[in-house]
Write an enzyme that holds these catalytic residues in place. Sequence first.
Site, PDB file in Angstrom:
ATOM      1  N   HIS A 187     -12.577   5.161   4.961  1.00 48.18           N
ATOM      2  CA  HIS A 187     -11.945   4.782   6.223  1.00 48.18           C
ATOM      3  C   HIS A 187     -12.813   5.293   7.365  1.00 48.18           C
ATOM      4  O   HIS A 187     -13.411   6.356   7.277  1.00 48.18           O
ATOM      5  CB  HIS A 187     -10.540   5.384   6.293  1.00 48.18           C
ATOM      6  CG  HIS A 187      -9.702   4.839   7.397  1.00 48.18           C
ATOM      7  ND1 HIS A 187      -9.746   5.344   8.680  1.00 48.18           N
ATOM      8  CD2 HIS A 187      -8.797   3.839   7.429  1.00 48.18           C
ATOM      9  CE1 HIS A 187      -8.900   4.671   9.441  1.00 48.18           C
ATOM     10  NE2 HIS A 187      -8.304   3.751   8.711  1.00 48.18           N
ATOM     11  N   ASP A 221       0.789   2.368   0.475  1.00 51.24           N
ATOM     12  CA  ASP A 221       0.876   2.640   1.906  1.00 51.24           C
ATOM     13  C   ASP A 221      -0.538   2.661   2.485  1.00 51.24           C
ATOM     14  O   ASP A 221      -1.339   3.533   2.161  1.00 51.24           O
ATOM     15  CB  ASP A 221       1.558   3.990   2.156  1.00 51.24           C
ATOM     16  CG  ASP A 221       2.993   4.008   1.663  1.00 51.24           C
ATOM     17  OD1 ASP A 221       3.690   3.000   1.853  1.00 51.24           O
ATOM     18  OD2 ASP A 221       3.394   5.026   1.078  1.00 51.24           O
ATOM     19  N   LEU A 222      -0.840   1.717   3.332  1.00 51.77           N
ATOM     20  CA  LEU A 222      -2.203   1.513   3.821  1.00 51.77           C
ATOM     21  C   LEU A 222      -2.781   2.768   4.463  1.00 51.77           C
ATOM     22  O   LEU A 222      -2.192   3.332   5.381  1.00 51.77           O
ATOM     23  CB  LEU A 222      -2.215   0.354   4.824  1.00 51.77           C
ATOM     24  CG  LEU A 222      -3.587  -0.055   5.367  1.00 51.77           C
ATOM     25  CD1 LEU A 222      -4.473  -0.582   4.257  1.00 51.77           C
ATOM     26  CD2 LEU A 222      -3.419  -1.109   6.466  1.00 51.77           C
ATOM     27  N   ASP A 223      -3.945   3.195   3.955  1.00 55.00           N
ATOM     28  CA  ASP A 223      -4.697   4.334   4.502  1.00 55.00           C
ATOM     29  C   ASP A 223      -3.884   5.619   4.540  1.00 55.00           C
ATOM     30  O   ASP A 223      -4.072   6.472   5.412  1.00 55.00           O
ATOM     31  CB  ASP A 223      -5.220   4.014   5.911  1.00 55.00           C
ATOM     32  CG  ASP A 223      -6.222   2.884   5.908  1.00 55.00           C
ATOM     33  OD1 ASP A 223      -6.944   2.737   4.910  1.00 55.00           O
ATOM     34  OD2 ASP A 223      -6.275   2.126   6.899  1.00 55.00           O
ATOM     35  N   GLU A 224      -2.974   5.792   3.594  1.00 53.22           N
ATOM     36  CA  GLU A 224      -2.135   6.989   3.560  1.00 53.22           C
ATOM     37  C   GLU A 224      -2.303   7.778   2.260  1.00 53.22           C
ATOM     38  O   GLU A 224      -1.568   8.734   2.019  1.00 53.22           O
ATOM     39  CB  GLU A 224      -0.659   6.607   3.737  1.00 53.22           C
ATOM     40  CG  GLU A 224      -0.324   5.968   5.073  1.00 53.22           C
ATOM     41  CD  GLU A 224      -0.471   6.919   6.247  1.00 53.22           C
ATOM     42  OE1 GLU A 224      -0.398   8.142   6.030  1.00 53.22           O
ATOM     43  OE2 GLU A 224      -0.674   6.436   7.383  1.00 53.22           O
TER      44      GLU A 224
END
Length: 279
Positions: A187, A221-224
Amino acid sequence: MDLIATLQCADKPGIVHAMTSSVLAAGGNIIENQQFTDPVTNTFVMRTRFETHSSLAQAHQVLSDGLSQFHPRLSIRDNSVPKRALVMVTKESHCLRDLLYLLELGELPIEIPLVVSNREDLKDLVQSHGTKFVHIPVSEENKVAAEAQLSQLIKSEAIDFVVLARYMQILSADFCRDNANQIINIHHSFLPGFKGAKPYHQAHDRGVKIIGATAHFVTADLDEGPIIEQDVAHVTHSSTPEELIALGRDIERRVLAKAVKLYAEDRIFIVGHRTVIFS
């Protein structure tokens, strides 16, 4: 044989003694040993590398028997056999180039049998390294079929983990669950800042003083997902968006390569929502 054993269980007295005694019973000699107890969850994790004349199956049986009273999650593998990574890309090449470069230098202990992309921009680059390139277009209409094809490749190529090297598609919740803790993403910032399009332009507009990158496991859960590795660089008001992009690319490739190496060497343990990393 050069073996790596990883163990995770509730902390109790005697685990280290049981592990070292079991390695000895398997005719082994410990080369590396690291351990940690998480004080919040009382979870004990341990990584032990040892040499033995026993076979992998024999060593696994001896260690399983010797540690059974602790009911651990135990894994033992041959360190001479590199893990197989499926790398996924779209059109940005910096992370992919770095992985292929480090692989050719012998500094990344993995195999990359194929690269999958939803576009064909990087086909020539991948094939120039003698690596198989597979184009799987993705759209709202064919996403289920595309992920089914991807899952079949993971199975047929005996893939151990997936690396998203700037793959600009969101994986389904089902695919993430089916491959839990086996997908690494990079990310473009310290999570969860500057999501969406043109993150470095957003950062420039907000006058950031540091930029960074985060490698993490992919979850529904996106980017979590649990964070594996992070790094930052200081910038000033005079930095242009283009300069931020160039600097960001450098951080991204380094952070992703470090995360891949940590995973390849069995140095990552997931405890709750976070990771324990043995360097």
